[in-house]
Design a protein around this motif. Sequence first.
Motif, PDB file in Angstrom:
ATOM      1  N   PHE A  41       0.870  -1.170   0.000  1.00  0.00           N
ATOM      2  CA  PHE A  41       0.000   0.000   0.000  1.00  0.00           C
ATOM      3  C   PHE A  41       0.907   1.220   0.000  1.00  0.00           C
ATOM      4  O   PHE A  41       1.520   1.552   1.011  1.00  0.00           O
ATOM      5  CB  PHE A  41      -0.934  -0.008   1.211  1.00  0.00           C
ATOM      6  CG  PHE A  41      -1.845   1.180   1.267  1.00  0.00           C
ATOM      7  CD1 PHE A  41      -2.601   1.567   0.169  1.00  0.00           C
ATOM      8  CD2 PHE A  41      -1.948   1.928   2.432  1.00  0.00           C
ATOM      9  CE1 PHE A  41      -3.451   2.672   0.226  1.00  0.00           C
ATOM     10  CE2 PHE A  41      -2.798   3.023   2.500  1.00  0.00           C
ATOM     11  CZ  PHE A  41      -3.540   3.397   1.403  1.00  0.00           C
ATOM     12  N   PHE A  42       1.062   1.847  -1.159  1.00  0.00           N
ATOM     13  CA  PHE A  42       1.932   3.007  -1.329  1.00  0.00           C
ATOM     14  C   PHE A  42       1.070   4.245  -1.482  1.00  0.00           C
ATOM     15  O   PHE A  42       0.205   4.310  -2.356  1.00  0.00           O
ATOM     16  CB  PHE A  42       2.820   2.812  -2.561  1.00  0.00           C
ATOM     17  CG  PHE A  42       3.701   3.986  -2.871  1.00  0.00           C
ATOM     18  CD1 PHE A  42       4.485   4.569  -1.897  1.00  0.00           C
ATOM     19  CD2 PHE A  42       3.762   4.490  -4.156  1.00  0.00           C
ATOM     20  CE1 PHE A  42       5.306   5.653  -2.180  1.00  0.00           C
ATOM     21  CE2 PHE A  42       4.579   5.563  -4.462  1.00  0.00           C
ATOM     22  CZ  PHE A  42       5.361   6.142  -3.474  1.00  0.00           C
ATOM     23  N   HIS A  43       1.299   5.212  -0.608  1.00  0.00           N
ATOM     24  CA  HIS A  43       0.484   6.420  -0.654  1.00  0.00           C
ATOM     25  C   HIS A  43       1.258   7.609  -0.104  1.00  0.00           C
ATOM     26  O   HIS A  43       2.287   7.467   0.543  1.00  0.00           O
ATOM     27  CB  HIS A  43      -0.816   6.221   0.130  1.00  0.00           C
ATOM     28  CG  HIS A  43      -0.586   5.880   1.570  1.00  0.00           C
ATOM     29  ND1 HIS A  43      -0.690   6.799   2.579  1.00  0.00           N
ATOM     30  CD2 HIS A  43      -0.232   4.711   2.175  1.00  0.00           C
ATOM     31  CE1 HIS A  43      -0.429   6.214   3.733  1.00  0.00           C
ATOM     32  NE2 HIS A  43      -0.137   4.947   3.512  1.00  0.00           N
ATOM     33  N   GLY A  44       0.747   8.779  -0.382  1.00  0.00           N
ATOM     34  CA  GLY A  44       1.338  10.007   0.129  1.00  0.00           C
ATOM     35  C   GLY A  44       0.594  10.495   1.345  1.00  0.00           C
ATOM     36  O   GLY A  44      -0.555  10.125   1.587  1.00  0.00           O
ATOM     37  N   ASP A  45       1.279  11.317   2.107  1.00  0.00           N
ATOM     38  CA  ASP A  45       0.688  11.923   3.297  1.00  0.00           C
ATOM     39  C   ASP A  45       1.257  13.330   3.408  1.00  0.00           C
ATOM     40  O   ASP A  45       2.309  13.630   2.845  1.00  0.00           O
ATOM     41  CB  ASP A  45       1.046  11.108   4.538  1.00  0.00           C
ATOM     42  CG  ASP A  45       0.122  11.383   5.719  1.00  0.00           C
ATOM     43  OD1 ASP A  45      -0.865  12.128   5.549  1.00  0.00           O
ATOM     44  OD2 ASP A  45       0.391  10.842   6.800  1.00  0.00           O
ATOM     45  N   LEU A  46       0.575  14.161   4.131  1.00  0.00           N
ATOM     46  CA  LEU A  46       1.088  15.506   4.342  1.00  0.00           C
ATOM     47  C   LEU A  46       2.037  15.516   5.533  1.00  0.00           C
ATOM     48  O   LEU A  46       2.263  14.504   6.178  1.00  0.00           O
ATOM     49  CB  LEU A  46      -0.063  16.492   4.510  1.00  0.00           C
ATOM     50  CG  LEU A  46      -0.918  16.658   3.252  1.00  0.00           C
ATOM     51  CD1 LEU A  46      -2.051  17.638   3.510  1.00  0.00           C
ATOM     52  CD2 LEU A  46      -0.072  17.127   2.067  1.00  0.00           C
ATOM     53  N   CYS A  47       2.558  16.617   5.839  1.00  0.00           N
ATOM     54  CA  CYS A  47       3.638  16.798   6.805  1.00  0.00           C
ATOM     55  C   CYS A  47       3.419  16.075   8.135  1.00  0.00           C
ATOM     56  O   CYS A  47       2.367  16.160   8.744  1.00  0.00           O
ATOM     57  CB  CYS A  47       3.822  18.281   7.058  1.00  0.00           C
ATOM     58  SG  CYS A  47       5.230  18.654   8.095  1.00  0.00           S
TER      59      CYS A  47
END
Length: 87
Positions: A41-47
């Motif tokens: 599960f590859f995803h982006g997140d904020l700071c």
Amino acid sequence: MSNETNITICLGSSCFSRGNRHTLELIKGYLKEHGLENKVFFHGDLCDGLCEHGPVLKINDKIYKHVNSENIYEILNEFFLEKGDEY
């Protein structure tokens, strides 16, 4: 390998501008090349507030700091080889 591998890339403005925009594509390519796209599960997140150590990447609960195009393959290989996964 189970589907429990979670890779989170910081897409906050600091990490993104310092290289994670390029690292994002390298990780996608790595996962595809090694047949891991449906297993991770590859995803982006904020700071996450680790800007001074960025660009930041998290694999499961381990945080990697100062990630760049020169060390991302080493990080990924180390993680997947440690797990004993064959790809």
